[in-house]
Design a protein around this motif. Structure first.
Motif, PDB file in Angstrom:
ATOM      1  N   LEU A   1       0.838  -1.199   0.000  1.00  0.00           N
ATOM      2  CA  LEU A   1       0.000   0.000   0.000  1.00  0.00           C
ATOM      3  C   LEU A   1       0.871   1.247   0.000  1.00  0.00           C
ATOM      4  O   LEU A   1       1.708   1.435   0.892  1.00  0.00           O
ATOM      5  N   VAL A   2       0.694   2.109  -1.026  1.00  0.00           N
ATOM      6  CA  VAL A   2       1.538   3.306  -1.143  1.00  0.00           C
ATOM      7  C   VAL A   2       0.729   4.606  -1.121  1.00  0.00           C
ATOM      8  O   VAL A   2       1.300   5.692  -1.012  1.00  0.00           O
ATOM      9  N   GLY A   3      -0.596   4.527  -1.218  1.00  0.00           N
ATOM     10  CA  GLY A   3      -1.407   5.740  -1.203  1.00  0.00           C
ATOM     11  C   GLY A   3      -2.870   5.428  -1.442  1.00  0.00           C
ATOM     12  O   GLY A   3      -3.268   4.270  -1.587  1.00  0.00           O
ATOM     13  N   ILE A   4      -3.682   6.486  -1.474  1.00  0.00           N
ATOM     14  CA  ILE A   4      -5.104   6.335  -1.780  1.00  0.00           C
ATOM     15  C   ILE A   4      -5.522   7.443  -2.741  1.00  0.00           C
ATOM     16  O   ILE A   4      -4.878   8.499  -2.812  1.00  0.00           O
ATOM     17  N   ILE A   5      -6.575   7.181  -3.490  1.00  0.00           N
ATOM     18  CA  ILE A   5      -7.174   8.197  -4.370  1.00  0.00           C
ATOM     19  C   ILE A   5      -8.569   8.481  -3.842  1.00  0.00           C
ATOM     20  O   ILE A   5      -9.385   7.564  -3.698  1.00  0.00           O
ATOM     21  N   THR A   6      -8.842   9.744  -3.562  1.00  0.00           N
ATOM     22  CA  THR A   6     -10.102  10.118  -2.935  1.00  0.00           C
ATOM     23  C   THR A   6     -11.131  10.563  -3.972  1.00  0.00           C
ATOM     24  O   THR A   6     -10.794  10.911  -5.100  1.00  0.00           O
ATOM     25  N   VAL A   7     -12.389  10.560  -3.557  1.00  0.00           N
ATOM     26  CA  VAL A   7     -13.485  10.819  -4.484  1.00  0.00           C
ATOM     27  C   VAL A   7     -13.443  12.233  -5.053  1.00  0.00           C
ATOM     28  O   VAL A   7     -13.878  12.468  -6.190  1.00  0.00           O
ATOM     29  N   ASP A   8     -12.897  13.207  -4.297  1.00  0.00           N
ATOM     30  CA  ASP A   8     -12.824  14.574  -4.826  1.00  0.00           C
ATOM     31  C   ASP A   8     -11.876  14.639  -6.022  1.00  0.00           C
ATOM     32  O   ASP A   8     -12.125  15.370  -6.992  1.00  0.00           O
ATOM     33  N   ASP A   9     -10.800  13.846  -5.967  1.00  0.00           N
ATOM     34  CA  ASP A   9      -9.890  13.790  -7.116  1.00  0.00           C
ATOM     35  C   ASP A   9     -10.541  13.088  -8.301  1.00  0.00           C
ATOM     36  O   ASP A   9     -10.301  13.443  -9.450  1.00  0.00           O
ATOM     37  N   VAL A  10     -11.373  12.086  -8.011  1.00  0.00           N
ATOM     38  CA  VAL A  10     -12.067  11.364  -9.077  1.00  0.00           C
ATOM     39  C   VAL A  10     -13.035  12.286  -9.803  1.00  0.00           C
ATOM     40  O   VAL A  10     -13.166  12.235 -11.037  1.00  0.00           O
ATOM     41  N   ILE A  11     -13.727  13.142  -9.060  1.00  0.00           N
ATOM     42  CA  ILE A  11     -14.640  14.105  -9.689  1.00  0.00           C
ATOM     43  C   ILE A  11     -13.869  15.017 -10.629  1.00  0.00           C
ATOM     44  O   ILE A  11     -14.318  15.307 -11.752  1.00  0.00           O
ATOM     45  N   ASP A  12     -12.702  15.473 -10.199  1.00  0.00           N
ATOM     46  CA  ASP A  12     -11.868  16.315 -11.065  1.00  0.00           C
ATOM     47  C   ASP A  12     -11.428  15.552 -12.312  1.00  0.00           C
ATOM     48  O   ASP A  12     -11.381  16.124 -13.413  1.00  0.00           O
ATOM     49  N   ILE A  13     -11.101  14.267 -12.155  1.00  0.00           N
ATOM     50  CA  ILE A  13     -10.675  13.453 -13.301  1.00  0.00           C
ATOM     51  C   ILE A  13     -11.808  13.322 -14.306  1.00  0.00           C
ATOM     52  O   ILE A  13     -11.613  13.483 -15.517  1.00  0.00           O
ATOM     53  N   ILE A  14     -13.010  13.013 -13.811  1.00  0.00           N
ATOM     54  CA  ILE A  14     -14.160  12.840 -14.701  1.00  0.00           C
ATOM     55  C   ILE A  14     -14.428  14.119 -15.481  1.00  0.00           C
ATOM     56  O   ILE A  14     -14.681  14.089 -16.694  1.00  0.00           O
ATOM     57  N   LYS A  15     -14.347  15.266 -14.796  1.00  0.00           N
ATOM     58  CA  LYS A  15     -14.560  16.542 -15.479  1.00  0.00           C
ATOM     59  C   LYS A  15     -13.466  16.802 -16.510  1.00  0.00           C
ATOM     60  O   LYS A  15     -13.741  17.219 -17.643  1.00  0.00           O
ATOM     61  N   GLU A  16     -12.227  16.537 -16.118  1.00  0.00           N
ATOM     62  CA  GLU A  16     -11.097  16.763 -17.025  1.00  0.00           C
ATOM     63  C   GLU A  16     -11.187  15.885 -18.266  1.00  0.00           C
ATOM     64  O   GLU A  16     -10.994  16.355 -19.397  1.00  0.00           O
ATOM     65  N   GLU A  17     -11.509  14.587 -18.064  1.00  0.00           N
ATOM     66  CA  GLU A  17     -11.608  13.673 -19.200  1.00  0.00           C
ATOM     67  C   GLU A  17     -12.787  14.033 -20.094  1.00  0.00           C
ATOM     68  O   GLU A  17     -12.693  13.928 -21.328  1.00  0.00           O
ATOM     69  N   ALA A  18     -13.901  14.456 -19.486  1.00  0.00           N
ATOM     70  CA  ALA A  18     -15.061  14.855 -20.286  1.00  0.00           C
ATOM     71  C   ALA A  18     -14.742  16.091 -21.121  1.00  0.00           C
ATOM     72  O   ALA A  18     -15.136  16.180 -22.299  1.00  0.00           O
ATOM     73  N   ASP A  19     -14.031  17.047 -20.513  1.00  0.00           N
ATOM     74  CA  ASP A  19     -13.635  18.255 -21.252  1.00  0.00           C
ATOM     75  C   ASP A  19     -12.722  17.907 -22.424  1.00  0.00           C
ATOM     76  O   ASP A  19     -12.886  18.425 -23.536  1.00  0.00           O
ATOM     77  N   GLU A  20     -11.756  17.010 -22.176  1.00  0.00           N
ATOM     78  CA  GLU A  20     -10.827  16.614 -23.241  1.00  0.00           C
ATOM     79  C   GLU A  20     -11.566  15.928 -24.387  1.00  0.00           C
ATOM     80  O   GLU A  20     -11.322  16.212 -25.558  1.00  0.00           O
ATOM     81  N   ASP A  21     -12.483  15.014 -24.037  1.00  0.00           N
ATOM     82  CA  ASP A  21     -13.226  14.305 -25.078  1.00  0.00           C
ATOM     83  C   ASP A  21     -14.088  15.267 -25.891  1.00  0.00           C
ATOM     84  O   ASP A  21     -14.189  15.147 -27.114  1.00  0.00           O
ATOM     85  N   MET A  22     -14.701  16.225 -25.205  1.00  0.00           N
ATOM     86  CA  MET A  22     -15.551  17.192 -25.892  1.00  0.00           C
ATOM     87  C   MET A  22     -14.732  18.024 -26.877  1.00  0.00           C
ATOM     88  O   MET A  22     -15.140  18.259 -28.014  1.00  0.00           O
ATOM     89  N   LEU A  23     -13.541  18.453 -26.449  1.00  0.00           N
ATOM     90  CA  LEU A  23     -12.688  19.259 -27.316  1.00  0.00           C
ATOM     91  C   LEU A  23     -12.153  18.441 -28.488  1.00  0.00           C
ATOM     92  O   LEU A  23     -12.060  18.942 -29.611  1.00  0.00           O
ATOM     93  N   LYS A  24     -11.787  17.186 -28.225  1.00  0.00           N
ATOM     94  CA  LYS A  24     -11.311  16.331 -29.312  1.00  0.00           C
ATOM     95  C   LYS A  24     -12.419  16.087 -30.337  1.00  0.00           C
ATOM     96  O   LYS A  24     -12.179  16.097 -31.539  1.00  0.00           O
TER      97      LYS A  24
END
Length: 450
Positions: A241-264
């Motif tokens: 075990l080296v770390g954790i990923i929290t739900v607030d970061d996941v929300i940012d990822i989903i928004k970032e990936e959605a923005d990238e897909d929309m622009l592409k």
């Protein structure tokens, strides 16, 4: 309502800045959420941004503001800050957010900041920076709660109260063996409902969902969304075990990936460019429009090759825009649906023919409806049955083939491990324009005997 509130806030701050009303500005800035301030910063000059930033009393709020700023605004802002002023703000932020910000800076400035930071924070950041920005290791938080499996529930609660007050996500207690390998997980509710003397191994869940440090952040977001968890543990190649990923970061990822897909899908790159200069906007968009340019030239050659047909029946030219437009629209619809399905995991790229056949059937049925509608209009307008039949048949072919191309292209790209979002925009619409024009004139030539 929120937009009106932000507009009033921006106008008020600009007016107070002009009047140099420091006391009023300090009250407003310290009462305003950092996320709202981040929306305002791009609308101010860098000098005005620094004036507001210096009025913020809470260093943690400054850190939140840093993490909320878009990359362009952040880089312009910190470019005029001394390293000694940046370090205290970064030390008050979660290490995963700091790693993201440092990844945007030039290597020389990043090294200077790391040298100034406290030894513990420096080591954490260096361990995060060795992972890719878009991987689980790059976005994880190295601060987590982990105890040995022989510890008791009472000991765990005592450690929560004493040593883990500042942990970012204290909703899960991870259980490790003597070598630090992840073996189980427990929720806080489980801790308080069992006897204090109960060892963790007696009630922990051994079916632990975890991710590897090299997993893509988009895949991590899909897992968290699928299983509705607040945090996911990150392990290395040895299951340590080296770390954790929290739900607030996941929300940012989903928004970032959605923005990238929309622009592409729009064919304008992978980042928002409204804050960039006119020339930089032009340079970014130019390559993406080359496909449209060459596709348009190809369609021109096709139309020119049917010049005799157009001279004999000039009315054919009147229906080129509607045939291309209907094909382009349904092609974009199909590709958007398929790209979204692939990105959310609801479509299996291995079942390519089932998806393509479904979209082809939809395109054919819509083509029959709109082909009949447009054909009837052509008959009323020009009173030529063969022309109406040619136009209606061309609409059916155009919409069917467009649905076929729009659904197949992203599926093929996905099977080739190429981002399917690039299959939309200029690529699909240009291909459909060429195909639609070719079918239209071929059908017209046959039916009209030209």
């Amino acid at each position: 309502m929120s937009q009106d509130k932000n507009k009033i806030l921006i106008e008020s701050i600009k007016r107070l800045l002009r009047r140099n009303a420091i006391a009023h500005l300090r009250k407003i800035v310290n009462k305003t959420h950092a996320a709202d301030l981040s929306d305002m910063f791009p609308l101010l000059t860098v000098r005005q941004q620094h004036r507001l930033f210096d009025l913020i009393d809470d260093v943690e709020k400054k850190g939140i503001l840093f993490s909320e700023l878009d990359e362009t605004t952040f880089l312009a802002f910190v470019d005029q800050m001394n390293v000694d002023d940046i370090v205290p703000v970064l030390e008050a932020m979660p290490s995963d957010d700091v790693a993201d910000l440092l990844g945007h800076l030039q290597e020389e400035k990043t090294d200077a900041i790391l040298k100034k930071m406290k030894r513990e924070g420096q080591e954490e950041l260096e361990s995060l920076l060795k992972y890719g920005d878009d991987t689980a290791g790059g976005i994880m938080v190295p601060d987590f709660i982990a105890l040995r499996e022989d510890a008791t529930a009472g000991e765990a609660i005592h450690l929560f109260q004493k040593d883990y007050k500042d942990v970012e996500m204290p909703f899960y207690l991870y259980v490790v063996d003597e070598y630090g390998k992840l073996v189980g997980v427990s929720s806080l509710r489980q801790l308080v409902v069992v006897s204090p003397e109960t060892p963790l191994r007696a009630f922990m869940s051994t079916d632990v969902l975890s991710v590897r440090t090299d997993m893509d952040q988009e895949e991590v977001a899909k897992l968290v969304a699928r299983y509705d968890i607040l945090a996911v543990p990150v392990v290395d190649d040895t299951n340590t075990l080296v770390g954790i990923i929290t739900v607030d970061d996941v929300i940012d990822i989903i928004k970032e990936e959605a923005d990238e897909d929309m622009l592409k899908m729009a064919g304008i790159g992978t980042e928002f460019i409204e804050s960039k200069s006119v020339f930089k906007n032009t340079r970014i968009r130019m390559p993406w429009l080359l496909a449209s340019c060459f596709g348009g030239l190809a369609a021109t050659f096709i139309i020119a090759s049917f010049g005799d047909t157009l001279q004999k029946v000039a009315a054919l030219a009147a229906f080129i825009p509607v045939i291309n437009g209907m094909g382009g629209n349904i092609g974009t619809q199909s590709s958007t649906i398929v790209v979204r399905g692939i990105s959310t995991g609801s479509l299996d790229v291995r079942k390519i023919w089932a998806v393509v056949f479904k979209e082809l059937s939809i395109g054919f049925l819509l083509g029959i409806f709109y082909g009949t509608l447009i054909g009837v209009f052509a008959q009323i307008r020009f009173s030529t049955f063969k022309l109406a039949l040619a136009v209606g048949s061309a609409v059916v072919c155009s919409m069917s083939v467009a649905a076929l191309v729009g659904s197949m292209a992203p599926m093929v790209f996905a099977r080739m491990n190429v981002d399917p979002a690039v299959a939309t925009g200029p690529f699909v619409t240009t291909a459909i324009d060429i195909i639609a024009v070719f079918f239209y004139f071929q059908i017209s030539s046959i039916l009209l005997g030209l």
